[in-house]
Design a protein around this motif. Sequence first.
Motif, PDB file in Angstrom:
ATOM      1  N   VAL A  41       0.803  -1.224   0.000  1.00  0.00           N
ATOM      2  CA  VAL A  41       0.000   0.000   0.000  1.00  0.00           C
ATOM      3  C   VAL A  41       0.836   1.274   0.000  1.00  0.00           C
ATOM      4  O   VAL A  41       0.297   2.350  -0.273  1.00  0.00           O
ATOM      5  CB  VAL A  41      -0.978   0.043   1.202  1.00  0.00           C
ATOM      6  CG1 VAL A  41      -1.962  -1.096   1.111  1.00  0.00           C
ATOM      7  CG2 VAL A  41      -0.252   0.051   2.517  1.00  0.00           C
ATOM      8  N   SER A  42       2.134   1.184   0.283  1.00  0.00           N
ATOM      9  CA  SER A  42       2.942   2.402   0.332  1.00  0.00           C
ATOM     10  C   SER A  42       3.562   2.693  -1.028  1.00  0.00           C
ATOM     11  O   SER A  42       3.759   1.803  -1.846  1.00  0.00           O
ATOM     12  CB  SER A  42       4.043   2.276   1.389  1.00  0.00           C
ATOM     13  OG  SER A  42       4.981   1.312   0.988  1.00  0.00           O
ATOM     14  N   SER A  43       3.881   3.950  -1.239  1.00  0.00           N
ATOM     15  CA  SER A  43       4.448   4.354  -2.524  1.00  0.00           C
ATOM     16  C   SER A  43       5.971   4.409  -2.503  1.00  0.00           C
ATOM     17  O   SER A  43       6.586   4.591  -3.537  1.00  0.00           O
ATOM     18  CB  SER A  43       3.901   5.728  -2.919  1.00  0.00           C
ATOM     19  OG  SER A  43       4.261   6.680  -1.940  1.00  0.00           O
ATOM     20  N   GLY A  44       6.576   4.253  -1.339  1.00  0.00           N
ATOM     21  CA  GLY A  44       8.031   4.349  -1.271  1.00  0.00           C
ATOM     22  C   GLY A  44       8.611   3.466  -0.184  1.00  0.00           C
ATOM     23  O   GLY A  44       7.890   2.818   0.575  1.00  0.00           O
ATOM     24  N   GLU A  45       9.933   3.452  -0.127  1.00  0.00           N
ATOM     25  CA  GLU A  45      10.649   2.638   0.848  1.00  0.00           C
ATOM     26  C   GLU A  45      10.561   3.204   2.266  1.00  0.00           C
ATOM     27  O   GLU A  45      10.723   2.469   3.225  1.00  0.00           O
ATOM     28  CB  GLU A  45      12.131   2.544   0.460  1.00  0.00           C
ATOM     29  CG  GLU A  45      12.405   1.588  -0.676  1.00  0.00           C
ATOM     30  CD  GLU A  45      12.321   0.151  -0.208  1.00  0.00           C
ATOM     31  OE1 GLU A  45      12.824  -0.168   0.885  1.00  0.00           O
ATOM     32  OE2 GLU A  45      11.736  -0.650  -0.946  1.00  0.00           O
ATOM     33  N   LYS A  46      10.333   4.501   2.385  1.00  0.00           N
ATOM     34  CA  LYS A  46      10.363   5.134   3.703  1.00  0.00           C
ATOM     35  C   LYS A  46       9.317   4.561   4.654  1.00  0.00           C
ATOM     36  O   LYS A  46       9.590   4.346   5.828  1.00  0.00           O
ATOM     37  CB  LYS A  46      10.176   6.642   3.575  1.00  0.00           C
ATOM     38  CG  LYS A  46      10.379   7.382   4.883  1.00  0.00           C
ATOM     39  CD  LYS A  46      10.383   8.863   4.665  1.00  0.00           C
ATOM     40  CE  LYS A  46      10.619   9.678   5.899  1.00  0.00           C
ATOM     41  NZ  LYS A  46      10.395   9.125   7.174  1.00  0.00           N
TER      42      LYS A  46
ATOM     43  N   PHE B  90       8.194   1.496   9.469  1.00  0.00           N
ATOM     44  CA  PHE B  90       7.466   0.408  10.116  1.00  0.00           C
ATOM     45  C   PHE B  90       8.438  -0.589  10.740  1.00  0.00           C
ATOM     46  O   PHE B  90       8.269  -1.003  11.888  1.00  0.00           O
ATOM     47  CB  PHE B  90       6.556  -0.290   9.102  1.00  0.00           C
ATOM     48  CG  PHE B  90       5.912  -1.534   9.638  1.00  0.00           C
ATOM     49  CD1 PHE B  90       4.894  -1.450  10.575  1.00  0.00           C
ATOM     50  CD2 PHE B  90       6.332  -2.779   9.224  1.00  0.00           C
ATOM     51  CE1 PHE B  90       4.300  -2.600  11.081  1.00  0.00           C
ATOM     52  CE2 PHE B  90       5.750  -3.928   9.723  1.00  0.00           C
ATOM     53  CZ  PHE B  90       4.740  -3.839  10.653  1.00  0.00           C
ATOM     54  N   ARG B  91       9.470  -0.990   9.989  1.00  0.00           N
ATOM     55  CA  ARG B  91      10.461  -1.946  10.480  1.00  0.00           C
ATOM     56  C   ARG B  91      11.195  -1.400  11.698  1.00  0.00           C
ATOM     57  O   ARG B  91      11.318  -2.084  12.717  1.00  0.00           O
ATOM     58  CB  ARG B  91      11.465  -2.276   9.368  1.00  0.00           C
ATOM     59  CG  ARG B  91      12.532  -3.276   9.795  1.00  0.00           C
ATOM     60  CD  ARG B  91      13.611  -3.397   8.769  1.00  0.00           C
ATOM     61  NE  ARG B  91      14.276  -2.111   8.608  1.00  0.00           N
ATOM     62  CZ  ARG B  91      14.677  -1.614   7.452  1.00  0.00           C
ATOM     63  NH1 ARG B  91      14.491  -2.257   6.335  1.00  0.00           N
ATOM     64  NH2 ARG B  91      15.279  -0.440   7.407  1.00  0.00           N
ATOM     65  N   ASP B  92      11.655  -0.166  11.612  1.00  0.00           N
ATOM     66  CA  ASP B  92      12.414   0.411  12.718  1.00  0.00           C
ATOM     67  C   ASP B  92      11.569   0.531  13.988  1.00  0.00           C
ATOM     68  O   ASP B  92      12.038   0.213  15.077  1.00  0.00           O
ATOM     69  CB  ASP B  92      12.968   1.779  12.324  1.00  0.00           C
ATOM     70  CG  ASP B  92      14.059   1.686  11.266  1.00  0.00           C
ATOM     71  OD1 ASP B  92      14.598   0.571  11.051  1.00  0.00           O
ATOM     72  OD2 ASP B  92      14.372   2.719  10.645  1.00  0.00           O
TER      73      ASP B  92
END
Length: 87
Positions: A51-56, A61-63
């Motif tokens: 659903v996200s448009s980028g890696e950020k 979320f991971r961090d």
Amino acid sequence: MSRTIIYTYKDQEKYISFSYSQFRSIHEAVAAAEGIDLTGYLKMEQQVEAVSSGEKAVRDFRDSHFRKLGFGKITLAPKQHRGIGEK
């Protein structure tokens, strides 16, 4: 070729060996070293990627998830370049 991961877990710095042939990412490796099951996290990570448009968004979320688990800094140790004949 294996690398070394330096990470902090519950305010204790630790070192483990890491190889991309065993784990997909350094985060999976440190979770396995601490005995943490990531099946639910990996499903949610795939949904965030979809659903996200980028890696950020995925990185944030991971961090935040790994901070909640008790991890601090997670990084690969710098490579040590050796000359020919040095071991």
